[in-house]
Design a protein around this motif. Structure first.
Motif, short mmCIF file in Angstrom:
data_model
loop_
_atom_site.label_atom_id
_atom_site.label_comp_id
_atom_site.label_asym_id
_atom_site.label_seq_id
_atom_site.Cartn_x
_atom_site.Cartn_y
_atom_site.Cartn_z
N MET A 31 0.75 -1.27 -0.20
CA MET A 31 -0.06 -0.11 -0.09
C MET A 31 0.79 1.31 0.11
N VAL A 32 0.27 2.24 -0.92
CA VAL A 32 1.20 3.65 -0.89
C VAL A 32 -0.07 4.55 -0.55
N GLU A 33 0.40 5.35 0.43
CA GLU A 33 -0.87 6.50 0.60
C GLU A 33 -0.75 7.37 -0.27
N ASP A 34 -2.04 7.72 -0.83
CA ASP A 34 -2.12 8.85 -1.97
C ASP A 34 -1.44 10.02 -1.67
N GLY A 35 -0.61 10.37 -2.54
CA GLY A 35 0.28 11.84 -2.29
C GLY A 35 1.68 11.36 -1.91
N ASP A 36 1.97 10.29 -1.72
CA ASP A 36 3.09 9.65 -1.04
C ASP A 36 4.20 9.66 -2.20
N SER A 37 5.42 9.21 -1.88
CA SER A 37 6.57 8.80 -2.73
C SER A 37 6.80 7.36 -2.54
N ILE A 38 7.31 7.00 -3.71
CA ILE A 38 7.86 5.54 -3.57
C ILE A 38 9.24 5.67 -4.07
N SER A 39 9.97 4.72 -3.60
CA SER A 39 11.51 4.63 -3.72
C SER A 39 11.73 3.65 -4.94
N PHE A 40 12.05 4.16 -5.96
CA PHE A 40 12.51 3.44 -7.18
C PHE A 40 13.34 2.26 -6.87
N ALA A 41 14.57 2.69 -6.17
CA ALA A 41 15.36 1.47 -5.95
C ALA A 41 14.76 0.16 -5.32
N ARG A 42 13.55 0.26 -4.90
CA ARG A 42 12.85 -0.94 -4.23
C ARG A 42 12.36 -1.92 -5.18
N TYR A 43 12.33 -1.34 -6.71
CA TYR A 43 11.54 -2.11 -7.65
C TYR A 43 12.68 -2.54 -8.67
N VAL A 44 12.17 -3.44 -9.62
CA VAL A 44 13.05 -3.93 -10.55
C VAL A 44 12.82 -2.95 -12.08
#
Ligand code: 0L1
Ligand code: MG
Length: 253
Positions: free
Chosen positions: A82-95
């Protein structure tokens, strides 16, 4: 004999380490593919993640055409995705993450399948604009139908916008997905099986057949209404769905 546990471990490690794994060398049966998915998700649950619902995949022609498949799939969603609406994800955590515009459902009642569309609609607590972050654990985002099922149907993250009253017609809502302020995908909720509610009906049937019927409180992602877009560090993704509102997130390093 297919080594379900070994493939599950391989896909789970690829997800944990954000590093691609080669395509599977042996073709899986449909049952084996879902058994691998269940085994890899059991590994995530044993690390403390909790199942919060399911996602449907390949419920639109655009997604089927993009990935070269012609039958729908499903996967499990956890609180860790789950990612909160408006938050950032960390690109490094994905392929090699991609994003696609969706509609999400929230259940107020248990929904064991098979069900009618009317019964599915009556079990709803809310409907929301949503973005799915998909990330194949396979090299070059290339897979067969059963390989992607084994890989939890590329589930990786999901962002849900405001919950709306479900007592409305959601069969043909305009959807606009922008990246960095530029329109990248324009579509309609009608692209999802003619009406996203049909995806909920299919979800109820498939989850029950797998022995995990949908429960009150579950979130169901209906599937991408358009093709997915590749993500890059710095992106700001925003989806607007007619009558349902906005949902957005950013991509950080
Ligand atoms: O919503 C969808 O149709 C996503 C399917 C997930 C599989 C993929 O495209 O990697
Ligand atoms: Mg999707």
């Amino acid at each position: 004999m297919v080594d379900i546990a070994a493939i599950a471990e391989r896909l789970d490690s690829a997800q944990l380490n954000a590093s691609a794994t080669p395509q599977l060398s042996e073709p899986l049966s449909v049952d084996d593919a879902y058994a691998v998915q269940a085994a890899s998700m059991a590994r995530r649950y044993s690390r403390g993640e909790r199942r919060v619902g399911i996602k449907m995949g390949f419920t639109s022609r655009a997604k089927m055409a993009q990935m070269g498949v012609d039958e729908m799939i499903w996967g499990r969603l956890t609180d860790g995705m789950m990612v909160e609406d408006g938050d950032s994800i960390s690109f490094a955590r994905y392929v090699h993450p991609r994003v696609e515009p969706e509609i999400a459902f929230l259940l107020k009642d248990d929904l064991p399948g098979p069900v009618t569309m009317m019964a599915a609609a009556a079990a709803l607590d809310g409907v929301a604009p949503a973005l799915e972050i998909i990330d194949s654990r396979y090299e070059n985002f290339k897979f067969s139908w059963t390989d992607v099922v084994a890989d939890n149907s590329s589930s990786s993250g999901f962002v849900i916008g405001p919950w709306n009253d479900p007592r409305q017609d959601i069969s043909n809502l305009g959807m606009l997905m922008e990246i960095d302020g530029a329109p990248r995908q324009i579509g309609s909720s009608a692209a999802i099986l003619g009406n996203p509610l049909r995806s909920l009906v299919a979800a109820a049937r498939l989850a029950s057949a797998a022995g995990e019927p949908l429960r009150a409180g579950d979130v169901i992602m209906a599937g991408g209404a358009t093709a997915a877009e590749a993500l890059a560090v710095g992106n700001h993704v925003r989806l607007s769905v007619q009558g349902l509102g906005l949902v957005e997130f950013r991509v950080a390093e």
